[in-house]
Design a protein around this motif. Sequence first.
Motif, PDB file in Angstrom:
ATOM      1  N   VAL A  32      24.183  96.578  13.103  1.00 35.98           N
ATOM      2  CA  VAL A  32      25.474  97.005  13.332  1.00 35.98           C
ATOM      3  C   VAL A  32      26.253  96.909  12.023  1.00 35.98           C
ATOM      4  CG1 VAL A  32      27.528  96.346  14.567  1.00 35.98           C
ATOM      5  CG2 VAL A  32      25.536  96.265  15.930  1.00 35.98           C
ATOM      6  N   ASN A  33      27.151  98.202  11.553  1.00 36.39           N
ATOM      7  CA  ASN A  33      27.937  98.163  10.738  1.00 36.39           C
ATOM      8  C   ASN A  33      29.275  98.398  11.128  1.00 36.39           C
ATOM      9  OD1 ASN A  33      29.076  98.501   8.098  1.00 36.39           O
ATOM     10  ND2 ASN A  33      27.832 100.449   7.538  1.00 36.39           N
ATOM     11  N   GLY A  34      30.107  97.409  11.107  1.00 37.53           N
ATOM     12  CA  GLY A  34      31.498  97.440  11.654  1.00 37.53           C
ATOM     13  C   GLY A  34      31.718  97.854  13.147  1.00 37.53           C
ATOM     14  N   ILE A  35      31.885  99.072  13.470  1.00 32.52           N
ATOM     15  CA  ILE A  35      32.151  99.202  14.943  1.00 32.52           C
ATOM     16  C   ILE A  35      30.834 100.433  15.543  1.00 32.52           C
ATOM     17  CG2 ILE A  35      34.527  98.927  15.034  1.00 32.52           C
ATOM     18  CD1 ILE A  35      34.912 101.982  15.030  1.00 32.52           C
ATOM     19  N   LEU A  36      29.681 100.391  14.670  1.00 35.88           N
ATOM     20  CA  LEU A  36      28.643 101.606  14.800  1.00 35.88           C
ATOM     21  C   LEU A  36      27.425 100.826  14.774  1.00 35.88           C
ATOM     22  CD1 LEU A  36      28.264 104.433  15.330  1.00 35.88           C
ATOM     23  CD2 LEU A  36      27.969 104.591  12.663  1.00 35.88           C
ATOM     24  N   CYS A  37      26.550 101.033  15.607  1.00 34.85           N
ATOM     25  CA  CYS A  37      25.316 100.782  15.587  1.00 34.85           C
ATOM     26  C   CYS A  37      24.399 101.558  14.708  1.00 34.85           C
ATOM     27  CB  CYS A  37      24.590 100.528  16.962  1.00 34.85           C
ATOM     28  SG  CYS A  37      22.850 100.281  17.139  1.00 34.85           S
ATOM     29  N   THR A  38      23.838 101.076  13.598  1.00 35.28           N
ATOM     30  CA  THR A  38      23.276 102.116  12.742  1.00 35.28           C
ATOM     31  C   THR A  38      21.668 102.222  12.995  1.00 35.28           C
ATOM     32  OG1 THR A  38      23.168 100.386  11.259  1.00 35.28           O
ATOM     33  CG2 THR A  38      24.783 101.693  11.017  1.00 35.28           C
ATOM     34  N   ALA A  39      21.075 101.200  13.769  1.00 34.17           N
ATOM     35  CA  ALA A  39      19.633 101.244  14.073  1.00 34.17           C
ATOM     36  C   ALA A  39      19.622 100.209  15.435  1.00 34.17           C
ATOM     37  CB  ALA A  39      18.731 100.975  12.942  1.00 34.17           C
ATOM     38  N   ALA A  40      18.670 100.644  16.330  1.00 40.46           N
ATOM     39  CA  ALA A  40      18.145  99.773  17.287  1.00 40.46           C
ATOM     40  C   ALA A  40      17.009  99.925  17.771  1.00 40.46           C
ATOM     41  CB  ALA A  40      19.144  99.756  18.605  1.00 40.46           C
ATOM     42  N   GLY A  41      16.064  99.002  18.129  1.00 40.98           N
ATOM     43  CA  GLY A  41      14.792  99.270  18.633  1.00 40.98           C
ATOM     44  C   GLY A  41      13.751  98.160  18.763  1.00 40.98           C
ATOM     45  N   GLY A  42      12.421  98.475  19.047  1.00 40.46           N
ATOM     46  CA  GLY A  42      11.425  97.294  19.103  1.00 40.46           C
ATOM     47  C   GLY A  42      10.107  97.667  19.327  1.00 40.46           C
ATOM     48  N   TYR A  43       9.393  97.023  19.185  1.00 38.29           N
ATOM     49  CA  TYR A  43       7.990  97.261  19.795  1.00 38.29           C
ATOM     50  C   TYR A  43       7.288  96.223  20.467  1.00 38.29           C
ATOM     51  CZ  TYR A  43       6.778  94.366  15.700  1.00 38.29           C
ATOM     52  OH  TYR A  43       6.588  93.142  14.702  1.00 38.29           O
ATOM     53  N   LEU A  44       6.351  96.397  21.420  1.00 38.73           N
ATOM     54  CA  LEU A  44       5.769  95.199  22.256  1.00 38.73           C
ATOM     55  C   LEU A  44       4.104  95.780  22.088  1.00 38.73           C
ATOM     56  CD1 LEU A  44       5.443  93.099  24.485  1.00 38.73           C
ATOM     57  CD2 LEU A  44       6.048  94.919  26.276  1.00 38.73           C
ATOM     58  N   ILE A  45       3.235  94.873  21.623  1.00 34.48           N
ATOM     59  CA  ILE A  45       1.957  95.132  21.440  1.00 34.48           C
ATOM     60  C   ILE A  45       1.291  94.265  22.618  1.00 34.48           C
ATOM     61  CG2 ILE A  45       0.183  95.009  19.859  1.00 34.48           C
ATOM     62  CD1 ILE A  45       2.361  95.155  17.694  1.00 34.48           C
ATOM     63  N   GLU A  46       0.420  94.863  23.158  1.00 35.62           N
ATOM     64  CA  GLU A  46      -0.213  94.107  24.404  1.00 35.62           C
ATOM     65  C   GLU A  46      -1.517  93.966  24.342  1.00 35.62           C
ATOM     66  OE1 GLU A  46       2.173  94.295  28.226  1.00 35.62           O
ATOM     67  OE2 GLU A  46       2.693  95.974  27.260  1.00 35.62           O
ATOM     68  N   GLN A  47      -2.198  92.955  24.126  1.00 33.00           N
ATOM     69  CA  GLN A  47      -3.658  92.830  24.260  1.00 33.00           C
ATOM     70  C   GLN A  47      -4.343  93.094  25.816  1.00 33.00           C
ATOM     71  OE1 GLN A  47      -5.609  89.247  22.328  1.00 33.00           O
ATOM     72  NE2 GLN A  47      -7.076  89.337  23.911  1.00 33.00           N
ATOM     73  N   LEU A  48      -5.163  93.883  26.153  1.00 30.86           N
ATOM     74  CA  LEU A  48      -5.463  94.195  27.426  1.00 30.86           C
ATOM     75  C   LEU A  48      -6.887  93.583  27.484  1.00 30.86           C
ATOM     76  CD1 LEU A  48      -4.532  97.906  27.885  1.00 30.86           C
ATOM     77  CD2 LEU A  48      -3.109  95.833  28.442  1.00 30.86           C
ATOM     78  N   PRO A  49      -7.461  93.645  28.738  1.00 34.61           N
ATOM     79  CA  PRO A  49      -8.663  92.946  28.972  1.00 34.61           C
ATOM     80  C   PRO A  49      -9.702  93.705  28.234  1.00 34.61           C
ATOM     81  CG  PRO A  49      -7.670  93.401  31.165  1.00 34.61           C
ATOM     82  CD  PRO A  49      -6.850  94.107  30.011  1.00 34.61           C
ATOM     83  N   ASP A  50     -10.833  93.065  27.856  1.00 34.93           N
ATOM     84  CA  ASP A  50     -11.901  93.368  26.998  1.00 34.93           C
ATOM     85  C   ASP A  50     -11.733  93.800  25.527  1.00 34.93           C
ATOM     86  OD1 ASP A  50     -13.432  93.400  29.347  1.00 34.93           O
ATOM     87  OD2 ASP A  50     -12.835  95.257  29.968  1.00 34.93           O
ATOM     88  N   ALA A  51     -10.743  93.156  25.131  1.00 36.26           N
ATOM     89  CA  ALA A  51     -10.385  93.361  23.699  1.00 36.26           C
ATOM     90  C   ALA A  51     -11.344  92.428  22.693  1.00 36.26           C
ATOM     91  CB  ALA A  51      -8.710  93.426  23.317  1.00 36.26           C
TER      92      ALA A  51
END
Length: 354
Positions: free
Chosen positions: A206-225
Amino acid sequence: GRSATLCRFGARSFAATKLRNQNEASTSSGESSPAKTTELLEEYRNQNNVRDQVFSAISGDGSVKVTACTARNLVNEFMLAHTLTATPADALGRAVICALMMSNGMQDEQSVQLTFNADGPIRGIVAISTGLGEVRGYVGSPMLGEMTLSEAVGLGSVQVVKNHPDWPNPYNGITAVRHGDIDRDIGAYLAESEQRSCALAAGVSVNGILCTAAGGYLIEQLPDADSETMERISKNLAILVQKDGGDTLPTNLLSKGVSPLEIAEIVLDGLGLQPLQQIEPTFKCQCTSDRLIRALRLLSQDDVEEILIQQEKIEARCDFCGKVYNMTPEQVREEMASAKGDPAKDSDFYESKE
């Protein structure tokens, strides 16, 4: 540091549970030429992250799923709707991003609700997302001065509720808030309460009253990895952390125009990437005057009459969108007299509206 913790967290070997994703059934195991792959991924590209997007993909062998998100516009919408200062915007933004990624791949009507009940001055955080990416949320104190996110949140518990209109009971899980930075607490919940092997990061800039970037990631190990795959994921994740170079992963990358697809490509480099889906998340509140009447019907008739006599009206403000509902005593009595079913039962409420 925080980045290294996330990297180690992603490389740990937890007992993986089966991830139900309705899109995996359509995943192709065959190899594609580079030209065909480029053409296949074209619709998922999001130049400079102009639009909000949740993108998910799976490795070629089906053992790792990556969900990545950019939600700058959404956070700005929340900031405007709730008059959020920087720290509450960071808290709510991270919670909404986590809810979005956790709900990815669910049925449209399913929902994930994250509730932080802690002793910090922000006085709680609520974020809800459906399988369609329709989100809503709020914080107890939208206007706070300068302080760290951990100071604002404090210590307490985070509760996760997963629900569907057809389920007899929702699924509930709870764990302690240890860090107060939202994403690490949700990551700990997934590992401890759901025994899911994953790496999760969410950040807001956030810069002042403005969001300049927002996000994320979710990495999931599934069966048989296998161990070789997870070692490659660990190395790729380290590269991703290095490319970002900041403490609020992955906002630096998003600010530079790195899209959710490109984040997934970095994580799954050398493992093949099969796209699953993309959605454009939206801020959608479910408040209506009918819900207000439903809430009043949970009170005794005497209590409702006492409120009407004392206040000469019913006024309620929605925590999620800020809309104010005003009803006269005559309107309240008329609506309550014509209402049907048991207000305590979701099934009766929805059926009465059909």
